[in-house]
Design an enzyme around this catalytic site. Sequence first.
Site, mmCIF file in Angstrom:
data_model
loop_
_atom_site.group_PDB
_atom_site.id
_atom_site.type_symbol
_atom_site.label_atom_id
_atom_site.label_comp_id
_atom_site.label_asym_id
_atom_site.label_seq_id
_atom_site.Cartn_x
_atom_site.Cartn_y
_atom_site.Cartn_z
ATOM 1 N N LEU A 179 0.867 -1.184 0.000
ATOM 2 C CA LEU A 179 0.000 0.000 0.000
ATOM 3 C C LEU A 179 0.902 1.231 0.000
ATOM 4 C CD1 LEU A 179 -2.546 -1.119 2.774
ATOM 5 C CD2 LEU A 179 -2.409 -1.801 0.365
ATOM 6 N N GLY A 213 5.741 5.474 -2.766
ATOM 7 C CA GLY A 213 6.539 6.689 -2.905
ATOM 8 C C GLY A 213 8.016 6.339 -2.852
ATOM 9 N N LYS A 256 7.726 8.361 17.755
ATOM 10 C CA LYS A 256 8.800 7.372 17.898
ATOM 11 C C LYS A 256 9.101 7.119 19.376
ATOM 12 C CE LYS A 256 10.686 8.556 13.383
ATOM 13 N NZ LYS A 256 11.529 9.540 12.652
#
Lengths: 444, 444
Positions: free
Chosen positions: B22, B25, B216
């Site tokens: 999916l 880029g 993160k």
Amino acid sequence: MSPVSPKSLSPADRAPIRVAMLGCGTVGSEVARLLTEQAGELAARAGAPVELVGIAVRRPDKHPELPAELLTDDAAALVARDDVDVVVELVGGIDPVRSWLLTALNAGKSVVTANKALLAEYSAELFEASDASGADLYFEAAVAGAIPLLRPLRESLAGDRITRVMGIVNGTTNYILSAMDATGAGYAETLDEASRLGYAEADPTADVDGYDAASKAAILASLAFHSRVTAKDVHREGIADVTASDLAAARTLGRTVKLLAICERVTADDGTESVSARVHPVMIPRSHQLAGVGGAFNAVYVEADAAGELMFYGQGAGGAPTASAVLGDLVAVARNQVLGGRGPRESAHAALPVRPMGQTPTRYHVSLDVADRAGVLAQVAQAFAAHGVSIAAVRQRDANDTASLVVVTHLAPDAALQSTVDEIAKLDVVHDVVSVMRVEGEDA
Amino acid sequence: MSPVSPKSLSPADRAPIRVAMLGCGTVGSEVARLLTEQAGELAARAGAPVELVGIAVRRPDKHPELPAELLTDDAAALVARDDVDVVVELVGGIDPVRSWLLTALNAGKSVVTANKALLAEYSAELFEASDASGADLYFEAAVAGAIPLLRPLRESLAGDRITRVMGIVNGTTNYILSAMDATGAGYAETLDEASRLGYAEADPTADVDGYDAASKAAILASLAFHSRVTAKDVHREGIADVTASDLAAARTLGRTVKLLAICERVTADDGTESVSARVHPVMIPRSHQLAGVGGAFNAVYVEADAAGELMFYGQGAGGAPTASAVLGDLVAVARNQVLGGRGPRESAHAALPVRPMGQTPTRYHVSLDVADRAGVLAQVAQAFAAHGVSIAAVRQRDANDTASLVVVTHLAPDAALQSTVDEIAKLDVVHDVVSVMRVEGEDA
């Protein structure tokens, strides 16, 4: 009524994973301590209790700190016991450990070991036994102590193409070279001091002659390049010949000296690939990250096509750090037994040949005392040219009737560089070969 | 005759692991390229061919470089296809990705994702779906790009007790702060330059305001401390308020400024443990290894009871580096499917509460312009004392009728430090609060 599904059991209620430990020195006593103190945490992480059911030591009477009922001096019998699921081996050396671990693996008992010497020589045999019975073979603690290095190589980078692994993998030699760099003292004197302070073993041969690092290089090269590389395949030079002059020469150039393990994928002009694995002293720029790794620390660079440059840093030895790596493996083995599944197996499908050192491309730093007269540089340069070695940098400095001449080469086959140095040493105009050393990293 | 055992099949002969991707880029196109170029190697490592069977992109007509028969604009339909075993998600963002991944996991399809925002908010939900169906959920690429960091945290250190994870996890902000440090320029000007050079996004909010790093930090804290920590739990300050004066003040003290994600296990006096997770600019000594991490690189320190101090360094972003992490996960998923077994599951058994920032112990650096007269230092010192904050170092320097005063504190609750600074700013003798910043690392 349907029976309770095993999945719904809480970790503490599951059948324990029963561990036999072989050897109980610095690392083993930390493993035993952590297995006890962290029992609840480990059970939660492993999915079942992890229980130490036996410890084989040479002299049980020398271990009053351990529960007497766990101790035995018969490692072979302990390994063979029916109530042992996993064998943790911390004895070291080849025999008789090799047969114990083969017995364990053949019987389907998983093995966690820190034994670099054994793995560097017999990993193919051990992996075959593991493969045949479906038992796991884990050995994170065998290289770079606490640093998670083998799991990233085997698993995280499994989709990438590793081109190079280079690092400081022996703490004793790193301590000695750091100290020589700091004090300007010679090798023998610094080794004595290191022994006195406990940084070097009573018999330091395995460390200072590079055997320990060579075993680790073999393991790293095998994993990185999916090929079988043994300790015998690794070109090995220790630090006993590194002199105060070498370090002084390095300092003049903004460099320092480290003992590195270097594993490279070498591609020949015709596209065929091979593996080079070597351990030797190297001059690196002081600005290089490895130059700053002092004392007993380890650090390893990994270069891969997609990932680029990676670095791993941490404590390379010691009881608790090594025990951390052993316990990580032990949790992985336990999880595999609880959830089903297998740890990584041998990956040697690439089967790349090992390139002899003479054909491995390296760069040399050569520092000479030469006669201070016209034509000397021409003679020296001619010797390099005659062997097809291209010069990257030259520095000449005059003092009275002797001049110092430093040459740094481009990459050339190591044998060509070696022959060049041999020839130069015989030139009349060369008074002294002050220092010869391979270089890595960008020029300062 | 007995049937051929699946174990005796060579990887190339096995049923392929079929992958739906999916998004395509920068990272996706590298993943697609490597899956094709390294097909043989990947099959050998995974134990079966890994085959891309579909790619969902917003505008299929914009991807002439990809095989047309693989392309679709209907991600939901692709995820639902019967011939998909694994979903690789590289779209990013919460919706609609969340529902696609839940659909995949509920259907027993394993997921490999780089989606930090989604994981930082909904990992509990995703793990529950993964757990229920037995599908794997891997996300190494979500934190620190190519650096193998999550696998070591989840697996290598599974037997250890992690106390702290601290590092540079956002390349854009690290680039900007490095540039401000090097040039002395201000924030706005440096951000403009970074945008012009492609180091900052057109809308840099997620990076410069610390959202990316906070996601993160949530992921790292959850894994390190076996607890559920979401992005909302992370105290977040970006770099927009970092001034040239801050960097100048840092320089005077032999320090520099970095945006750090800091996850700590905090033990209260009564022994109860909690987790602190925060992202903010920090002054660190130039001698600290993190100070030397420049440009778009990432580096993360991990401290654990047994392992001691570890450091991981490498490229934190970019197409190929991130693709390396994705492929490592993909090989792991494929191996699990071929050999049986499961990847790591959620480990939240410790369930530690998150400590509010105000109660988190920190240290402050405060740089002031003060009146040059007797009693000023006493007034300032009194303000610290009144809030129970102990001073580690003071430096005063006079110039005409203004003096510069620098105070570095010992550890104190962040709220106490904040109140102290607020009070000091109101003192008549304080002309200007030049710089206030938290500090980490040993004093220079």
